[in-house]
Design an enzyme around this catalytic site. Sequence first.
Site, PDB file in Angstrom:
ATOM      1  CB  CYS A  38      -7.499 -23.051 -25.996  1.00  0.00           C
ATOM      2  SG  CYS A  38      -9.191 -22.772 -26.526  1.00  0.00           S
ATOM      3  CG  HIS A  39     -11.970 -24.215 -22.421  1.00  0.00           C
ATOM      4  ND1 HIS A  39     -12.245 -24.742 -21.192  1.00  0.00           N
ATOM      5  CD2 HIS A  39     -11.798 -22.890 -22.230  1.00  0.00           C
ATOM      6  CE1 HIS A  39     -12.248 -23.788 -20.293  1.00  0.00           C
ATOM      7  NE2 HIS A  39     -11.973 -22.643 -20.903  1.00  0.00           N
ATOM      8  CB  THR A  40     -10.373 -26.186 -28.659  1.00  0.00           C
ATOM      9  OG1 THR A  40     -11.294 -25.116 -28.542  1.00  0.00           O
ATOM     10  CG2 THR A  40     -10.732 -27.010 -29.863  1.00  0.00           C
ATOM     11  CG  HIS A  60      -5.920 -23.970 -30.974  1.00  0.00           C
ATOM     12  ND1 HIS A  60      -6.075 -24.822 -29.906  1.00  0.00           N
ATOM     13  CD2 HIS A  60      -6.801 -22.965 -30.764  1.00  0.00           C
ATOM     14  CE1 HIS A  60      -7.017 -24.363 -29.104  1.00  0.00           C
ATOM     15  NE2 HIS A  60      -7.467 -23.216 -29.601  1.00  0.00           N
ATOM     16  CD  GLU A  61      -5.813 -20.010 -27.207  1.00  0.00           C
ATOM     17  OE1 GLU A  61      -5.169 -19.464 -26.294  1.00  0.00           O
ATOM     18  OE2 GLU A  61      -7.042 -20.120 -27.173  1.00  0.00           O
ATOM     19  CB  CYS A  90      -6.976 -19.023 -49.440  1.00  0.00           C
ATOM     20  SG  CYS A  90      -8.551 -18.804 -50.310  1.00  0.00           S
ATOM     21  CB  CYS A  93     -11.949 -19.666 -51.408  1.00  0.00           C
ATOM     22  SG  CYS A  93     -12.360 -19.022 -49.768  1.00  0.00           S
ATOM     23  CB  CYS A  96     -11.123 -15.494 -49.115  1.00  0.00           C
ATOM     24  SG  CYS A  96     -10.413 -16.512 -47.805  1.00  0.00           S
ATOM     25  CB  CYS A 104     -10.749 -19.448 -45.619  1.00  0.00           C
ATOM     26  SG  CYS A 104      -9.628 -19.983 -46.932  1.00  0.00           S
ATOM     27  NE  ARG A 108     -13.915 -24.256 -43.565  1.00  0.00           N
ATOM     28  CZ  ARG A 108     -14.730 -24.143 -42.540  1.00  0.00           C
ATOM     29  NH1 ARG A 108     -15.616 -25.071 -42.309  1.00  0.00           N
ATOM     30  NH2 ARG A 108     -14.649 -23.128 -41.728  1.00  0.00           N
ATOM     31  CB  CYS A 167      -8.085 -19.231 -29.942  1.00  0.00           C
ATOM     32  SG  CYS A 167      -9.499 -20.299 -29.674  1.00  0.00           S
ATOM     33  NE  ARG A 360      -6.593 -19.384 -23.773  1.00  0.00           N
ATOM     34  CZ  ARG A 360      -7.893 -19.698 -23.649  1.00  0.00           C
ATOM     35  NH1 ARG A 360      -8.442 -19.885 -22.464  1.00  0.00           N
ATOM     36  NH2 ARG A 360      -8.644 -19.838 -24.721  1.00  0.00           N
TER      37      ARG A 360
END
Length: 366
Positions: A38-40, A60-61, A90, A93, A96, A104, A108, A167, A360
């Site tokens: 991914c771009h991130t 992350h994907e 979670c 919280c 959530c 969430c 973080r 994502c 992708r």
Amino acid sequence: MRAAVLEEFGKPLAIQELELTDPKEGEALVRLVACGVCHTDLYTASGVDPSGYAPTVLGHEGAGVVEAVGPGVESLAVGDHVVTLFSPQCRKCVHCLDDRTNLCLAIREQQNKGYLPDGTTRLKRDGEEIRHFMGTSTFAEYTVMPEIALAKVNPDAPLDRACLFACGLSTGLGAAINTAKVREGTTCVVFGAGMVGLGAVAGCRLQGAERIICVDLSDDRLELARGQGATETMIGGEDTVEKIVEETGGFGADYTFEATGNVKVMQQAVEAARMAWGLATVAGVAGKGETLDIVPRLLITGRRVAGSSFGGVKGRDGVPEFVERYMAGDIDVDPFISHRITLDEVNRGFELMEAQDGIRSVIEFG
Ligand SMILES: NC(=O)c1ccc[n+]([C@@H]2O[C@H](COP(=O)([O-])OP(=O)(O)OC[C@H]3O[C@@H](n4cnc5c(N)ncnc54)[C@H](O)[C@@H]3O)[C@@H](O)[C@H]2O)c1
Ligand SMILES: [Zn+2]
Ligand SMILES: [Zn+2]
């Protein structure tokens, strides 16, 4: 295990042997089967991201299979199929428990610093700590992640398709379904036909929109948008707003979506929204310090602006639902997968992305 390590910003990722320690309390060990590029990931690898750090394992994907669980894990068992979530749920919280948001609050702070929730890492190289990335680090054969950041999905779903729901695809779908809550019979405009924009086009179609106008700079991508349900397409430019207003009886669209990351396009999305109730949903991530210009009169006359992070999707609930809709034939995922690569070819995945070659590249772990 083998993993793609970001050693130095602006340099290719290095495939190395790393140690991964056992999952602790509330964590699970996942064997990755597939992972989108991914771009991130590229954004961080390039060094442009001011919050980036190295060394780290990007990615992350991801989608894979649970191989072990730590103490106290209740919602996952060995053998479960999971999609990784950079945005956890979670279920406890204040956010959530509220249906207005998916942001969430649980992990973080540590996640942004590169640590698992207890403030330590499971990734090591010759005893040296290597930090996690987005709480996921899925450019690797295995990862250890908190249970609250793993969405358990239908085991019949092919994981090379399921990983895309980690994502951009869920972001686009959710922007239309959760954030904008597009109504049946309406007119929608989607700016950008990358993974996020195409997901938004699909989301508008699933919500029963009558007209879906997709705007991009590439004819190839607009063709993909038609495949996802766009009824009209347009090459973007200075006069896009004018053209949309003209196409919509002088009013503008009921819903607009921005999925480019360009603040000028965000402005177009606001200006192309209809007076009285037009809603512009911004999903793109702008550069540091950039701002969005809006003439206040547009708001007084009824236009609204919303932002959408991960499409407002509460990941552990929403991602499995999207995967079910894919399994039911409502979402056509195959056209998004343009290249299949190995972990060793991850840098080629970046090159293909920079060349805008396909949507992708998916890493398949042998
Ligand atoms: N909100 C979130 O949670 C979230 C999640 C993932 C990605 N994003 C962001 O969403 C954005 C889109 O991501 P993507 O993966 O689809 O990116 P992408 O680069 O694949 O797609 C962007 C598209 O916008 C088009 N475009 C560029 N300028 C344009 C213009 N002036 N008019 C019309 N179209 C134009 C490009 O041709 C391209 O097809 C990025 O900013 C990304 O960082 C946000
Ligand atoms: Zn991504
Ligand atoms: Zn929470």
